[in-house]
Design an enzyme around this catalytic site. Structure first.
Site, PDB file in Angstrom:
ATOM      1  N   GLN A 104       7.067   1.426   5.289  1.00  0.00           N
ATOM      2  CA  GLN A 104       6.178   1.247   4.136  1.00  0.00           C
ATOM      3  C   GLN A 104       4.856   1.948   4.334  1.00  0.00           C
ATOM      4  OE1 GLN A 104       4.402  -3.135   4.965  1.00  0.00           O
ATOM      5  NE2 GLN A 104       6.638  -3.053   4.815  1.00  0.00           N
ATOM      6  N   HIS A 106       0.591   1.784   2.474  1.00  0.00           N
ATOM      7  CA  HIS A 106      -0.317   1.082   1.571  1.00  0.00           C
ATOM      8  C   HIS A 106      -1.322   2.063   0.974  1.00  0.00           C
ATOM      9  CE1 HIS A 106       1.402  -2.446   3.331  1.00  0.00           C
ATOM     10  NE2 HIS A 106       0.846  -2.236   4.507  1.00  0.00           N
ATOM     11  N   GLU A 124      -5.167  -2.310   7.449  1.00  0.00           N
ATOM     12  CA  GLU A 124      -4.801  -3.471   8.261  1.00  0.00           C
ATOM     13  C   GLU A 124      -4.849  -3.096   9.734  1.00  0.00           C
ATOM     14  OE1 GLU A 124      -0.864  -4.334   6.802  1.00  0.00           O
ATOM     15  OE2 GLU A 124       0.077  -2.862   8.123  1.00  0.00           O
ATOM     16  N   HIS A 182       4.441   3.108   8.333  1.00  0.00           N
ATOM     17  CA  HIS A 182       4.568   2.195   9.467  1.00  0.00           C
ATOM     18  C   HIS A 182       5.668   1.164   9.210  1.00  0.00           C
ATOM     19  CE1 HIS A 182       1.879   0.117   6.650  1.00  0.00           C
ATOM     20  NE2 HIS A 182       2.271  -1.030   7.205  1.00  0.00           N
ATOM     21  N   ARG A 202       7.444   0.695  -0.418  1.00  0.00           N
ATOM     22  CA  ARG A 202       8.532   0.882   0.539  1.00  0.00           C
ATOM     23  C   ARG A 202       9.152   2.265   0.386  1.00  0.00           C
ATOM     24  NH1 ARG A 202       9.727  -4.192  -1.643  1.00  0.00           N
ATOM     25  NH2 ARG A 202       9.136  -5.933  -0.293  1.00  0.00           N
TER      26      ARG A 202
END
Length: 336
Positions: A104, A106, A124, A182, A202
């Site tokens: 996936q 982001h 993150e 990642h 995804r």
């Protein structure tokens, strides 16, 4: 923006939210006493999020998002004055990857705002708490790719061959900036600090046939970094100090995190700049706010405590056992 009233805010605890996942396991239940059923495949526990409900003190039963709207400056600190409608910017989780997660990526803040109508993208950082000896994760690509080459690899079913697989051990810190391709392999227990967003695109889901887990290939390719990383783990900065030690795990515009090992006691200061979000990893202790009198909060593994920015100074005391108190302090750094 509503101005703060005169309520004396205090350290807040919230009701954790478990998330069952197809890739989840039992490590969270085994390590942390949240009272969750042992037969559930819990992949994530959300410990601090704006939709969680306070479970202590006079504000018990109120949602964090509502508290931020009522007391923006007191809770968030200086950053509350920078936006017209303040929201709590972070989300803290514990993750148990018993099986491999989807590959996936982001988006960043701009893409999230322009394409999804959301205030935040998703940066993150992971701190590995436990890992099987052969556990690996995906972090970026092995060689530079064009968008067309990446799409071709996906369509041909050979994306796996283009990904960078790395081993990770307890104590490793991995940053996933927006755009980082990642995935966690099975065998990891992690602390995750991220922007308050659940936007996930995804690219590949290991041929799982689950209608609730769609792919988002075009959006993923819009935001994906298709260049390899020169390095994959952050080297924390060690800072010895009286009463314990601290490791600065990461710091960026969106958040910062420090790992504290408390042997006796340490004093922490928000200085009114930002809230502090404490997450206990092991050991027990007590949180003191001198301005509010007696000890305020017991600290136990697997719990997060939100220290409002208006509490400018507080103390963390380790428990009486020989085990040191280990916790992470997360906050938003001063950027002006």
């Amino acid at each position: 923006m509503q101005s703060d009233n005169e309520l004396a805010l205090y350290p807040l605890k919230f009701q954790p939210l478990p998330k069952e996942k197809v890739w989840g396991g039992s490590r969270i239940v085994e390590r942390f006493d949240h009272g969750f059923p042992a037969d559930r495949s819990i992949g994530e526990v959300w410990l601090l999020w704006d939709q969680l409900v306070a479970i202590n003190g006079p504000l018990q039963g109120q949602m964090l998002a509502d508290l931020v709207r009522q007391y923006p400056l007191k809770l968030l600190g200086e950053q509350a004055g920078a936006v017209p409608d303040p929201v709590f910017p972070l989300l803290i989780k514990i993750l148990d990857a018993n099986d491999t997660l989807s590959v996936q990526v982001h988006p960043d803040d701009r893409y999230a705002q322009e394409r999804e109508g959301e205030p935040f993208g998703k940066a993150e950082v992971w701190l590995v708490l436990d890992a099987d000896p052969d556990a690996r994760l995906i972090h970026g690509v092995r060689r530079p790719l064009t968008r067309a080459a990446a799409r071709s690899a996906i369509e041909a079913g050979r994306l796996e061959d283009e990904l960078e697989y790395i081993e990770a051990s307890p104590g490793d810190v991995i940053m996933n900036e927006p755009g980082t391709i990642h995935a966690l392999g099975g065998g990891f227990l992690l602390y995750e600090l991220q922007q308050s967003s659940d936007l996930t695109y995804r690219l590949y889901d290991w041929d799982r046939r689950d209608p609730n887990r769609p792919l988002h290939i075009e959006k993923a390719l819009d935001v994906a970094r298709l260049e390899p990383f020169a390095s994959h783990c952050i080297a924390p900065v060690e800072v010895p100090e009286a009463g314990g030690s601290r490791r600065i795990l990461c710091t960026c515009e969106r958040f910062a995190a420090e790992l504290l090992q408390v042997r006796s006691s340490v004093t922490e200061r928000t200085a009114g700049v930002s809230f502090h979000a404490l997450t206990v990893l092991q050991g027990t202790g007590m949180l003191w706010v001198a301005a509010q009198g007696a000890p305020q909060i017991e600290l136990a593994p697997g719990e997060s405590v939100l220290i409002p920015a208006c509490i400018e100074e507080y103390e963390i005391h380790a428990g009486a056992s020989d085990e040191s108190l280990e916790l992470i302090k997360a906050y938003v750094p001063h950027t002006s």
